[in-house]
Write a protein that holds these residues in place. Structure first.
Motif, PDB file in Angstrom:
ATOM      1  N   ALA A  24       0.831  -1.216   0.000  1.00  0.00           N
ATOM      2  CA  ALA A  24       0.000   0.000   0.000  1.00  0.00           C
ATOM      3  C   ALA A  24       0.862   1.261   0.000  1.00  0.00           C
ATOM      4  N   MET A  25       1.892   1.298   0.835  1.00  0.00           N
ATOM      5  CA  MET A  25       2.757   2.478   0.890  1.00  0.00           C
ATOM      6  C   MET A  25       3.532   2.666  -0.411  1.00  0.00           C
ATOM      7  N   ALA A  26       3.993   1.561  -0.991  1.00  0.00           N
ATOM      8  CA  ALA A  26       4.771   1.638  -2.225  1.00  0.00           C
ATOM      9  C   ALA A  26       3.925   2.116  -3.394  1.00  0.00           C
ATOM     10  N   VAL A  27       2.676   1.660  -3.473  1.00  0.00           N
ATOM     11  CA  VAL A  27       1.787   2.109  -4.549  1.00  0.00           C
ATOM     12  C   VAL A  27       1.501   3.606  -4.418  1.00  0.00           C
TER      13      VAL A  27
ATOM     14  N   ALA B 197      20.241   7.838   4.491  1.00  0.00           N
ATOM     15  CA  ALA B 197      20.277   8.402   3.139  1.00  0.00           C
ATOM     16  C   ALA B 197      21.511   9.276   2.966  1.00  0.00           C
ATOM     17  N   GLY B 198      21.878   9.988   4.027  1.00  0.00           N
ATOM     18  CA  GLY B 198      23.083  10.809   3.987  1.00  0.00           C
ATOM     19  C   GLY B 198      24.342   9.982   3.810  1.00  0.00           C
ATOM     20  N   LYS B 199      24.287   8.722   4.246  1.00  0.00           N
ATOM     21  CA  LYS B 199      25.428   7.813   4.081  1.00  0.00           C
ATOM     22  C   LYS B 199      25.372   7.067   2.745  1.00  0.00           C
ATOM     23  N   GLY B 200      24.328   7.340   1.979  1.00  0.00           N
ATOM     24  CA  GLY B 200      24.226   6.726   0.657  1.00  0.00           C
ATOM     25  C   GLY B 200      23.415   5.460   0.588  1.00  0.00           C
ATOM     26  N   CYS B 201      22.653   5.155   1.650  1.00  0.00           N
ATOM     27  CA  CYS B 201      21.861   3.913   1.626  1.00  0.00           C
ATOM     28  C   CYS B 201      20.649   4.018   0.708  1.00  0.00           C
ATOM     29  N   TRP B 202      20.016   5.196   0.693  1.00  0.00           N
ATOM     30  CA  TRP B 202      18.747   5.340  -0.023  1.00  0.00           C
ATOM     31  C   TRP B 202      18.847   6.399  -1.102  1.00  0.00           C
ATOM     32  N   ASP B 203      17.986   6.275  -2.084  1.00  0.00           N
ATOM     33  CA  ASP B 203      17.801   7.322  -3.081  1.00  0.00           C
ATOM     34  C   ASP B 203      17.133   8.501  -2.376  1.00  0.00           C
ATOM     35  N   ARG B 204      17.855   9.606  -2.237  1.00  0.00           N
ATOM     36  CA  ARG B 204      17.351  10.731  -1.439  1.00  0.00           C
ATOM     37  C   ARG B 204      16.055  11.303  -1.992  1.00  0.00           C
ATOM     38  N   GLU B 205      15.941  11.384  -3.311  1.00  0.00           N
ATOM     39  CA  GLU B 205      14.733  11.959  -3.911  1.00  0.00           C
ATOM     40  C   GLU B 205      13.508  11.091  -3.634  1.00  0.00           C
ATOM     41  N   ILE B 206      13.690   9.782  -3.707  1.00  0.00           N
ATOM     42  CA  ILE B 206      12.567   8.881  -3.437  1.00  0.00           C
ATOM     43  C   ILE B 206      12.202   8.929  -1.958  1.00  0.00           C
ATOM     44  N   LEU B 207      13.210   8.993  -1.088  1.00  0.00           N
ATOM     45  CA  LEU B 207      12.925   9.097   0.344  1.00  0.00           C
ATOM     46  C   LEU B 207      12.184  10.397   0.659  1.00  0.00           C
TER      47      LEU B 207
ATOM     48  N   ALA C  27      10.215  12.035  -1.344  1.00  0.00           N
ATOM     49  CA  ALA C  27       8.839  11.862  -1.821  1.00  0.00           C
ATOM     50  C   ALA C  27       8.054  10.970  -0.870  1.00  0.00           C
ATOM     51  N   PHE C  28       8.705   9.935  -0.334  1.00  0.00           N
ATOM     52  CA  PHE C  28       8.041   9.026   0.597  1.00  0.00           C
ATOM     53  C   PHE C  28       7.569   9.794   1.854  1.00  0.00           C
ATOM     54  N   VAL C  29       8.438  10.639   2.378  1.00  0.00           N
ATOM     55  CA  VAL C  29       8.076  11.433   3.564  1.00  0.00           C
ATOM     56  C   VAL C  29       6.869  12.308   3.257  1.00  0.00           C
ATOM     57  N   GLU C  30       6.838  12.871   2.062  1.00  0.00           N
ATOM     58  CA  GLU C  30       5.697  13.729   1.680  1.00  0.00           C
ATOM     59  C   GLU C  30       4.422  12.928   1.589  1.00  0.00           C
ATOM     60  N   THR C  31       4.495  11.662   1.106  1.00  0.00           N
ATOM     61  CA  THR C  31       3.276  10.859   1.032  1.00  0.00           C
ATOM     62  C   THR C  31       2.749  10.515   2.429  1.00  0.00           C
TER      63      THR C  31
END
Length: 330
Positions: free
Chosen positions: A176-179, A312-322, A324-328
């Motif tokens: 659900a969160m991913a969609v 994300a700051g250490k490079g684990c996650w795609d910052r832009e996608i993260l 956007a995720f926070v905004e959702t």
């Protein structure tokens, strides 16, 4: 006669002997009654709708084998009805035959773009009508068999979670969160559908993971961790024979990859990680951190997001996608 040929004939016989529901949609009552007479004379069960809204509702209630749909109707025309039917998960595999007095190529192209499976011109010729309907009934039954296989694998994924109180509902929440995130990022409906399905199936490989390892209350040792890390590969193997799952395989396999290459099983980096896997990966870790596990309590949402931003700051996650995720979530 070979056993294979005999089996196929038996299957086809069962398809034809079973009760077949056909939905006829036309604002012209005389046309509806004519089709009713032609089709019911050979044993089909006929349902009738006289406008687009009723047709959409009845399709959900009846799940017909075939829909005969007039193009020219007041309000919602046949093109729009067909488009909506094909957009919905529950009705998109119902074959639609468009009924038309129009012979222009542009009209047929418009129908094809809306998702129509076939066309029949008015006035109807009984042999042609019955042949086309019979052909699409067989298509629908074959699609039904494929759908049964699809449902089995999803049921297996759900059953797997029922065996673990700590992960019960995890795949549904991730899906659900991913969609929601995929829609926010502007992905197509098909891409969103793939991500939804991959969310349900991303952990199905854990069916081969030792339960004692999964439920271990403390930290895993090196050997145990390597064992757990095999579940994306196992999940890919489980789903690979299924044709519908082909676009899901890279997401299932790579949802534990990390943007900086420290993930598994392939150590992919940045854009080499499939977009769907990056999306599922963020939803997956968020749900894992906020949920109770045998070895820790669930984190509050705010703390979880701060941890993910630091990673994300250490490079684990795609910052832009993260981002956007926070905004959702907000």
């Amino acid at each position: 006669m070979s056993l294979a040929v005999k089996s196929i004939e038996q299957i086809n016989g069962k398809m034809e002997d079973a009760q077949v529901n056909i939905l006829v949609v036309d604002d012209n009552h005389r046309n509806v009654e004519l089709l009713d007479a032609l089709l019911s004379s050979v044993g089909y069960n006929i349902f009738k709708a006289y406008n687009g809204e009723d047709a959409l509702n009845m399709a959900e209630d009846v799940f017909p084998h075939v829909i005969l749909l007039d193009i020219r109707m007041p309000g919602m025309d046949g093109y729009e009805v067909c488009k909506r039917l094909k957009e919905k998960m529950t009705t998109r595999f119902i074959p639609v035959i468009m009924l038309t007095a129009l012979s222009g190529m542009d009209d047929r192209i418009k129908g094809i773009e809306a998702g129509a499976d076939d066309f029949i011109s008015k006035p109807f010729q009984k042999p042609e009508l019955l042949a086309r309907v019979k052909s699409l009934i067989r298509v629908k039954n074959l699609l039904g068999e494929l759908e049964d296989a699809r449902n089995v694998i999803f049921s297996l994924a759900i059953a797997l979670e029922f065996n673990d109180p700590y992960t019960h509902g995890h795949s549904r929440r991730v899906s659900a969160m991913a969609v929601k995130l995929a829609g926010f990022l502007g992905l197509s409906q098909q891409e969103q559908d793939n991500i939804r399905d991959a969310g349900f199936l991303h952990d199905i490989g854990k069916i081969a993971t030792d339960k004692d390892v999964l439920h271990k209350p403390g930290a895993l040792n090196g050997k145990e961790y390597e064992h757990v890390k095999q579940h994306p590969v196992v999940g890919e193997k489980i789903c690979s024979p299924l044709k519908f799952a082909k676009p899901l395989l890279p997401i299932i396999r790579n949802h534990h990859e990390r943007f900086n290459g420290t993930g598994y099983p392939d150590g992919l980096t940045r854009d080499n990680i499939p977009l769907g896997a990056r999306i599922i990966g963020i939803a997956d870790i968020y749900d894992a951190l906020t949920s109770v596990r045998p070895y820790r309590r669930g984190m509050p949402r705010e703390v979880t997001l701060e941890v993910m931003k630091l990673e994300a700051g250490k490079g684990c996650w795609d910052r832009e996608i993260l981002k956007a995720f926070v905004e959702t979530l907000e």
